[in-house]
Design an enzyme around this catalytic site. Structure first.
Site, PDB file in Angstrom:
ATOM      1  N   ASP A  92      -5.684  -2.848  -4.979  1.00 51.99           N
ATOM      2  CA  ASP A  92      -4.601  -3.762  -3.713  1.00 51.99           C
ATOM      3  C   ASP A  92      -3.066  -4.366  -4.416  1.00 51.99           C
ATOM      4  O   ASP A  92      -3.460  -4.577  -5.802  1.00 51.99           O
ATOM      5  CB  ASP A  92      -5.672  -4.828  -3.854  1.00 51.99           C
ATOM      6  CG  ASP A  92      -5.344  -5.780  -2.816  1.00 51.99           C
ATOM      7  OD1 ASP A  92      -4.493  -6.191  -2.431  1.00 51.99           O
ATOM      8  OD2 ASP A  92      -5.910  -7.130  -2.291  1.00 51.99           O
ATOM      9  N   ASP A 128       0.673   3.374  -2.168  1.00 55.20           N
ATOM     10  CA  ASP A 128       1.402   3.763  -1.096  1.00 55.20           C
ATOM     11  C   ASP A 128       2.555   2.167  -0.957  1.00 55.20           C
ATOM     12  O   ASP A 128       3.556   2.688   0.132  1.00 55.20           O
ATOM     13  CB  ASP A 128       1.227   4.439   0.928  1.00 55.20           C
ATOM     14  CG  ASP A 128       0.029   3.247   1.451  1.00 55.20           C
ATOM     15  OD1 ASP A 128       0.008   1.978   0.447  1.00 55.20           O
ATOM     16  OD2 ASP A 128      -0.172   3.375   2.438  1.00 55.20           O
TER      17      ASP A 128
END
Length: 188
Positions: A92, A128
């Protein structure tokens, strides 16, 4: 703990923190039946789903699924120097600056990772989100116990994740690398 959960607790031990849909964990456990892998995930419904998928398969003997916090598992449950590999894929990002303290890769967690990895053990990490990658890379390269290993064969031979599909769909680059725990002369 390990003797209670694995048929062969003497096999190499790996840990995936945040296994999501479990695509990588299942791939790894199937390809490497001679290794044990623990998967931990904070989302209970996903943990239960993967546990059901694994329960009646050959993978049940070399996998163990836990619902909870990866950081808590490292801190409270695993012996020091027990892990051969740690996998953390797309953690996260906690975008808001006030939430950065919740990010998984922080100095305290890196110290736990180092403490739990065997000498020569490896951390494989991907995301990413460029800003998160830069922050994680900065934190990890500041550890004197870890060494960056560029182009580790793992990324070509073994990496698979459902996150890859989202990254490609959204046209985001995946940032990844591996870090090896250095051998220390005064290792206990």
């Amino acid at each position: 703990l390990l003797k209670e959960i694995f048929n062969n607790p003497n096999q190499p031990l790996d840990l995936e923190i945040g296994f999501g849909r479990g695509q990588f964990l299942r791939h790894w456990a199937k390809k490497y039946l001679n290794r044990n892998i623990i998967g931990i995930e904070i989302r209970k419904n996903i943990t239960e789903l993967l546990q059901k998928r694994l329960s009646n398969t050959q993978l049940a003997s070399n996998t163990h699924i836990i619902h909870g916090s990866g950081e808590r598992l490292l801190e409270d449950s695993l012996p020091d120097h027990c892990l051969d590999t740690i996998f953390i894929f797309h953690p996260d990002p906690w975008f808001k600056k006030k939430h950065h303290k919740r990010r998984l890769i922080r100095p305290n967690t890196v110290n736990l990772i180092v403490q739990k990895l065997k000498p020569g053990g490896i951390l494989h990490l991907s995301t990413d989100v460029l800003a998160l990658w830069e922050a994680m890379l900065d934190t990890l390269t500041n550890s004197s116990d870890l060494q960056l290993v560029s182009n580790h064969r793992f990324w070509k031979e073994d990496y698979t994740s459902h996150w890859h599909e989202f990254s490609e769909k959204d046209k985001r680059n995946i940032h990844f690398n591996s870090f090896i725990k250095k051998y220390q002369l005064n290792q206990k």
